[in-house]
Design a protein around this motif. Structure first.
Motif, PDB file in Angstrom:
ATOM      1  N   PHE A 192      12.570  -0.116  -4.356  1.00  0.00           N
ATOM      2  CA  PHE A 192      11.577   0.194  -3.335  1.00  0.00           C
ATOM      3  C   PHE A 192      12.099   1.268  -2.392  1.00  0.00           C
ATOM      4  O   PHE A 192      13.164   1.137  -1.813  1.00  0.00           O
ATOM      5  CB  PHE A 192      11.223  -1.058  -2.518  1.00  0.00           C
ATOM      6  CG  PHE A 192      10.625  -2.173  -3.334  1.00  0.00           C
ATOM      7  CD1 PHE A 192       9.470  -1.982  -4.067  1.00  0.00           C
ATOM      8  CD2 PHE A 192      11.222  -3.423  -3.363  1.00  0.00           C
ATOM      9  CE1 PHE A 192       8.916  -3.001  -4.822  1.00  0.00           C
ATOM     10  CE2 PHE A 192      10.682  -4.450  -4.101  1.00  0.00           C
ATOM     11  CZ  PHE A 192       9.523  -4.241  -4.842  1.00  0.00           C
ATOM     12  N   ASP A 193      11.322   2.322  -2.226  1.00  0.00           N
ATOM     13  CA  ASP A 193      11.649   3.406  -1.303  1.00  0.00           C
ATOM     14  C   ASP A 193      10.516   3.467  -0.275  1.00  0.00           C
ATOM     15  O   ASP A 193       9.441   3.983  -0.565  1.00  0.00           O
ATOM     16  CB  ASP A 193      11.792   4.725  -2.059  1.00  0.00           C
ATOM     17  CG  ASP A 193      12.276   5.851  -1.181  1.00  0.00           C
ATOM     18  OD1 ASP A 193      12.833   5.569  -0.097  1.00  0.00           O
ATOM     19  OD2 ASP A 193      12.091   7.022  -1.568  1.00  0.00           O
ATOM     20  N   TYR A 194      10.769   2.925   0.908  1.00  0.00           N
ATOM     21  CA  TYR A 194       9.721   2.786   1.912  1.00  0.00           C
ATOM     22  C   TYR A 194       9.431   4.110   2.592  1.00  0.00           C
ATOM     23  O   TYR A 194      10.321   4.736   3.147  1.00  0.00           O
ATOM     24  CB  TYR A 194      10.110   1.729   2.947  1.00  0.00           C
ATOM     25  CG  TYR A 194      10.237   0.354   2.330  1.00  0.00           C
ATOM     26  CD1 TYR A 194       9.128  -0.463   2.198  1.00  0.00           C
ATOM     27  CD2 TYR A 194      11.456  -0.090   1.831  1.00  0.00           C
ATOM     28  CE1 TYR A 194       9.230  -1.705   1.603  1.00  0.00           C
ATOM     29  CE2 TYR A 194      11.566  -1.335   1.235  1.00  0.00           C
ATOM     30  CZ  TYR A 194      10.444  -2.136   1.122  1.00  0.00           C
ATOM     31  OH  TYR A 194      10.553  -3.360   0.523  1.00  0.00           O
ATOM     32  N   GLY A 195       8.177   4.507   2.548  1.00  0.00           N
ATOM     33  CA  GLY A 195       7.747   5.736   3.207  1.00  0.00           C
ATOM     34  C   GLY A 195       7.490   5.486   4.683  1.00  0.00           C
ATOM     35  O   GLY A 195       7.673   4.385   5.204  1.00  0.00           O
ATOM     36  N   ILE A 254       3.369   1.803  -4.417  1.00  0.00           N
ATOM     37  CA  ILE A 254       2.523   0.723  -3.918  1.00  0.00           C
ATOM     38  C   ILE A 254       2.057   1.144  -2.532  1.00  0.00           C
ATOM     39  O   ILE A 254       2.871   1.560  -1.703  1.00  0.00           O
ATOM     40  CB  ILE A 254       3.316  -0.599  -3.808  1.00  0.00           C
ATOM     41  CG1 ILE A 254       3.849  -1.035  -5.166  1.00  0.00           C
ATOM     42  CG2 ILE A 254       2.454  -1.692  -3.188  1.00  0.00           C
ATOM     43  CD1 ILE A 254       4.851  -2.172  -5.091  1.00  0.00           C
ATOM     44  N   THR A 255       0.752   1.063  -2.282  1.00  0.00           N
ATOM     45  CA  THR A 255       0.213   1.410  -0.973  1.00  0.00           C
ATOM     46  C   THR A 255      -0.232   0.125  -0.275  1.00  0.00           C
ATOM     47  O   THR A 255      -1.043  -0.623  -0.819  1.00  0.00           O
ATOM     48  CB  THR A 255      -0.984   2.366  -1.102  1.00  0.00           C
ATOM     49  OG1 THR A 255      -0.575   3.515  -1.858  1.00  0.00           O
ATOM     50  CG2 THR A 255      -1.484   2.811   0.252  1.00  0.00           C
ATOM     51  N   VAL A 256       0.328  -0.104   0.901  1.00  0.00           N
ATOM     52  CA  VAL A 256      -0.020  -1.284   1.690  1.00  0.00           C
ATOM     53  C   VAL A 256      -0.845  -0.809   2.882  1.00  0.00           C
ATOM     54  O   VAL A 256      -0.421   0.060   3.630  1.00  0.00           O
ATOM     55  CB  VAL A 256       1.248  -2.024   2.191  1.00  0.00           C
ATOM     56  CG1 VAL A 256       0.861  -3.252   2.989  1.00  0.00           C
ATOM     57  CG2 VAL A 256       2.157  -2.381   1.038  1.00  0.00           C
ATOM     58  N   LYS A 287       9.120 -11.981  -3.372  1.00  0.00           N
ATOM     59  CA  LYS A 287       8.523 -12.183  -4.700  1.00  0.00           C
ATOM     60  C   LYS A 287       9.236 -11.330  -5.745  1.00  0.00           C
ATOM     61  O   LYS A 287       9.444 -11.770  -6.872  1.00  0.00           O
ATOM     62  CB  LYS A 287       7.025 -11.848  -4.681  1.00  0.00           C
ATOM     63  CG  LYS A 287       6.204 -12.689  -3.728  1.00  0.00           C
ATOM     64  CD  LYS A 287       6.293 -14.164  -4.042  1.00  0.00           C
ATOM     65  CE  LYS A 287       5.464 -14.978  -3.081  1.00  0.00           C
ATOM     66  NZ  LYS A 287       5.618 -16.413  -3.264  1.00  0.00           N
ATOM     67  N   ALA A 288       9.615 -10.111  -5.386  1.00  0.00           N
ATOM     68  CA  ALA A 288      10.326  -9.237  -6.329  1.00  0.00           C
ATOM     69  C   ALA A 288      11.704  -9.810  -6.650  1.00  0.00           C
ATOM     70  O   ALA A 288      12.129  -9.810  -7.811  1.00  0.00           O
ATOM     71  CB  ALA A 288      10.444  -7.829  -5.751  1.00  0.00           C
ATOM     72  N   ILE A 340       5.013   2.721  -0.562  1.00  0.00           N
ATOM     73  CA  ILE A 340       6.328   2.302  -1.042  1.00  0.00           C
ATOM     74  C   ILE A 340       6.500   2.893  -2.431  1.00  0.00           C
ATOM     75  O   ILE A 340       5.836   2.459  -3.372  1.00  0.00           O
ATOM     76  CB  ILE A 340       6.434   0.760  -1.096  1.00  0.00           C
ATOM     77  CG1 ILE A 340       6.107   0.146   0.262  1.00  0.00           C
ATOM     78  CG2 ILE A 340       7.814   0.344  -1.575  1.00  0.00           C
ATOM     79  CD1 ILE A 340       5.915  -1.358   0.231  1.00  0.00           C
ATOM     80  N   SER A 341       7.350   3.914  -2.536  1.00  0.00           N
ATOM     81  CA  SER A 341       7.589   4.552  -3.835  1.00  0.00           C
ATOM     82  C   SER A 341       8.468   3.648  -4.689  1.00  0.00           C
ATOM     83  O   SER A 341       9.336   2.942  -4.178  1.00  0.00           O
ATOM     84  CB  SER A 341       8.287   5.899  -3.650  1.00  0.00           C
ATOM     85  OG  SER A 341       7.499   6.749  -2.857  1.00  0.00           O
TER      86      SER A 341
END
Length: 163
Positions: free
Chosen positions: A80-83, A49-51, A69-70, A97-98
């Motif tokens: 969620f793996d935050y880059g 997911i790209t924010v 929400k998740a 977010i991978s």
């Protein structure tokens, strides 16, 4: 002849739940007064997911909304793996977010090592990104499940194909 029972240890999530959580996050961002004019975008790719938003403060708020929400949709936050937060043009920031899916080979080795060490009558074998656990007794398999649930792994584990 004695039959053997087995189950698979996997790390997966329901794709539609991710889509729904992202949709709800976008709606809340568009309706919240403090986030309405930030031109925040959330893009869902196959494995990330790209924010994209206007500040790190807004990015933190959007990530918090996404986590909420998740969680309401029974998705583990461990997927969620935050880059790293990157600066993109025009004073905007972006974070990828991978989405974690599957069990890494190191984690699979740790799981099978734990099974071998604590359960003598149970076999664990690595099959790609899953771990197959088999034994002659269903009670032994239940004990393994309870033990694996008690451990705090870096991914969310599920048990499938119980036979």
């Amino acid at each position: 002849m004695a039959s053997t029972y087995s189950f698979d240890v996997v790390s997966d999530f329901e794709w539609q739940e991710i889509v729904n959580a992202l949709d709800q996050t976008e709606r809340e961002v568009k309706s919240r007064y403090d986030l309405k004019d930030t031109k925040t975008t959330l893009e869902l790719a196959k494995d990330a997911i790209t924010v994209n938003t206007d500040s790190e403060f807004t990015l933190d708020a959007v990530c918090t909304i996404l986590q909420t929400k998740a969680a309401k949709r029974q998705l583990s936050l461990k997927i969620f793996d935050y880059g790293k937060i990157e600066s993109v043009g025009g004073n905007r920031v972006q974070q990828v977010i991978s989405l974690r899916r599957g069990i890494s080979s190191e984690l699979a080795k740790d799981i099978t090592k734990l099974i071998r060490a604590e359960f003598k009558k149970v076999q664990g074998s690595i099959q790609g990104d899953t771990v197959r656990v088999s034994a002659k007794s269903k009670d032994d398999l239940q004990a393994v499940m309870q033990r694996l649930k008690a451990e705090d792994w870096q991914v969310d584990l599920q048990f499938t194909n119980y036979r």
